[in-house]
Design a protein around this motif. Structure first.
Motif, mmCIF file in Angstrom:
data_model
loop_
_atom_site.group_PDB
_atom_site.id
_atom_site.type_symbol
_atom_site.label_atom_id
_atom_site.label_comp_id
_atom_site.label_asym_id
_atom_site.label_seq_id
_atom_site.Cartn_x
_atom_site.Cartn_y
_atom_site.Cartn_z
ATOM 1 N N GLY A 296 3.566 1.490 -1.126
ATOM 2 C CA GLY A 296 3.698 2.768 -1.804
ATOM 3 C C GLY A 296 4.363 2.641 -3.157
ATOM 4 N N GLY B 179 -2.084 2.323 -2.556
ATOM 5 C CA GLY B 179 -1.553 3.611 -2.152
ATOM 6 C C GLY B 179 -2.041 4.073 -0.798
ATOM 7 N N THR C 273 5.590 7.212 0.985
ATOM 8 C CA THR C 273 6.506 6.134 0.615
ATOM 9 C C THR C 273 7.917 6.456 1.080
ATOM 10 O OG1 THR C 273 5.113 5.637 -1.309
ATOM 11 C CG2 THR C 273 7.366 4.755 -1.316
ATOM 12 N N ALA D 104 1.932 1.287 -5.699
ATOM 13 C CA ALA D 104 0.950 2.271 -6.155
ATOM 14 C C ALA D 104 1.572 3.259 -7.131
ATOM 15 C CB ALA D 104 0.362 3.016 -4.956
ATOM 16 N N LEU D 105 2.786 3.701 -6.843
ATOM 17 C CA LEU D 105 3.448 4.652 -7.733
ATOM 18 C C LEU D 105 3.829 3.991 -9.060
ATOM 19 C CD1 LEU D 105 5.719 6.413 -5.098
ATOM 20 C CD2 LEU D 105 3.684 7.368 -6.187
ATOM 21 N N ASN E 52 1.354 10.452 -1.700
ATOM 22 C CA ASN E 52 1.802 9.067 -1.823
ATOM 23 C C ASN E 52 3.316 8.991 -1.955
ATOM 24 O OD1 ASN E 52 -0.393 6.633 -2.388
ATOM 25 N ND2 ASN E 52 -1.251 8.684 -2.542
ATOM 26 N N ARG F 211 -6.942 10.287 -3.921
ATOM 27 C CA ARG F 211 -5.586 9.866 -3.579
ATOM 28 C C ARG F 211 -4.624 10.779 -4.338
ATOM 29 N NH1 ARG F 211 -5.819 3.628 -5.104
ATOM 30 N NH2 ARG F 211 -8.023 3.892 -5.588
#
Length: 412
Positions: free
Chosen positions: A85, A39, A64, A88-89, A60, A55
């Motif tokens: 991104g 992220g 993204t 990470a999501l 984020n 974070r």
């Protein structure tokens, strides 16, 4: 009286070149937010990530989304940023037990206990829609998952609005209802309609705008109430003891009048039979902002908040308010042809260039004090690239479809 006698700035290649150069620099600056652990981090003034700060989900999602738009503009290096991104999501932030997404992670990556918030989740839907339109791996799956969570938990079909927050397991629904989170759901719903081809998303955006703007803001002489109870009754005294709260400030927020002005233009352009109040309200909110928000304390710039009589509550200047004013002026100028908006488009960019823009790095100072010196009480550092990109990119795009779909279709 005609205010502008020279060609509109957006018709000048030199102006567009300046905007695009700043976009390229902004994306270079965004690279510093990328974390090897996953992220994006919170960007500081020097373009590095704060190693201590959590974070945050909403940042984020925003980053993204920005990376996806940059990728579709052909900026090298942006594609891997989108993928970073999305990963990470999809993985780090996703609550695989209860569904939805954690609002924040510790620097080491562990979820920070907290509520499932509408504001944060709106940017997951926006990021998913943009990544899907960009054709990046996992983008469509992220979009579908975020749409499912929105419709299952946040969307209140009876009210035609979004609920605010829940406990981690989507129990203990908050009785508070907020204009800010619904405003960002409007943007996300428009993007979802573009990405899915399902016009029901546009109707949801219109429903939220109708209650908050056509009814609540109009009933308060365009001083938009930000805070409501569970029955959507305005709560004008909310946070009177924390007047500069970064997400729920007391009073009415000038930057949101401008952001709503822009969004109403997008809604109008997205509907096949838009109601007339959308254009009326878009122009009324912009004019309200320049009347009650600009230089009302003796210094140029938009103040942060006022009360419901127009008295300044918090005089700090937020960069995002100025960004949204620039985008709104450009879009209103395009759809109305009124030279007033070209005048304000130039005036706001001149103000931005003098006080906010750091042209060599493509980033902006995020907050100024009333005397136009830099401050950081609400927005320390340089974490937000999303509003800056709105100011740089949206004036170069049609009012509909949204930015990601417009770029995907080559409509810039």
């Amino acid at each position: 009286m005609t205010l502008i006698t020279t060609p509109p700035w957006l018709g000048l290649p030199t102006h567009r070149n300046w905007l695009n150069d700043q976009i390229n620099r902004l994306i270079d600056f965004l690279q510093g937010a990328r974390l090897e652990a996953g992220g994006f981090g919170y960007l500081l003034e020097d373009g590095t990530s704060d190693p201590i700060r959590p974070r945050e989900l909403y940042l984020n999602g925003r980053m993204t989304h920005v990376a996806a738009l940059a990728y579709m503009r052909g900026i090298p290096g942006a594609g891997p940023l989108v993928d970073h991104g999305v990963a990470a999501l999809t993985n780090d932030f996703h609550d695989k037990v209860n569904g939805g997404w954690y609002s924040a992670l510790e620097p080491a990556g562990c979820p920070i206990p907290g509520r499932k918030a509408a504001y944060d989740h709106s940017f997951v839907l926006l990021a998913g829609a943009s990544a899907a339109e960009a054709g990046r791996p996992g983008g469509r799956e992220l979009f579908d998952a975020a749409a499912e969570v929105f419709l299952k938990h946040f969307w209140d079909e009876e009210a035609g609005m979004s609920r605010e927050s829940f406990a981690a397991d989507f129990t203990d629904m908050d009785s508070y209802r907020g204009a800010n989170s619904n405003m960002h759901w409007v943007e996300a719903c428009l993007a979802a309609g573009d990405a899915s081809g399902d016009a029901a998303w546009y109707d949801r955006a219109l429903s939220m705008a109708d209650r908050l703007i056509n009814r609540a803001a109009r009933e308060h002489n365009w001083f938009l109430p930000e805070h409501f109870d569970s029955d959507w009754k305005p709560q004008p005294d909310y946070n009177t003891d924390d007047r500069a709260h970064p997400f729920r400030p007391f009073g009415s927020t000038v930057g949101h009048w401008l952001e709503w002005s822009r969004l109403l233009v997008h809604i109008e352009a997205s509907l096949t039979a838009p109601p007339a109040w959308l254009r009326e309200a878009a122009t009324a909110l912009f004019n309200h902002a320049i009347t009650f928000g600009w230089a009302v304390d003796g210094h140029d710039g938009f103040v942060y908040t006022t009360d419901f009589e127009g008295v300044v509550v918090t005089e700090v200047r937020m960069h995002w308010s100025l960004c949204e004013g620039i985008a709104a002026a450009a879009l209103l100028g395009a759809v109305t042809g009124d030279a007033l908006y070209e005048h304000w488009y130039r005036k706001l960019w001149d103000h931005a260039a003098r006080y906010f823009v750091e042209p060599q790095r493509g980033t902006w100072k995020h907050q100024l004090a009333g005397d136009l010196t830099e401050a950081g009480s609400v927005w320390p550092g340089r974490p937000d690239t999303y509003h800056v990109l709105n100011a740089l990119l949206l004036p170069q795009l049609p009012a509909a479809p949204g930015a990601a779909t417009a770029l995907a279709r080559g409509l810039a």
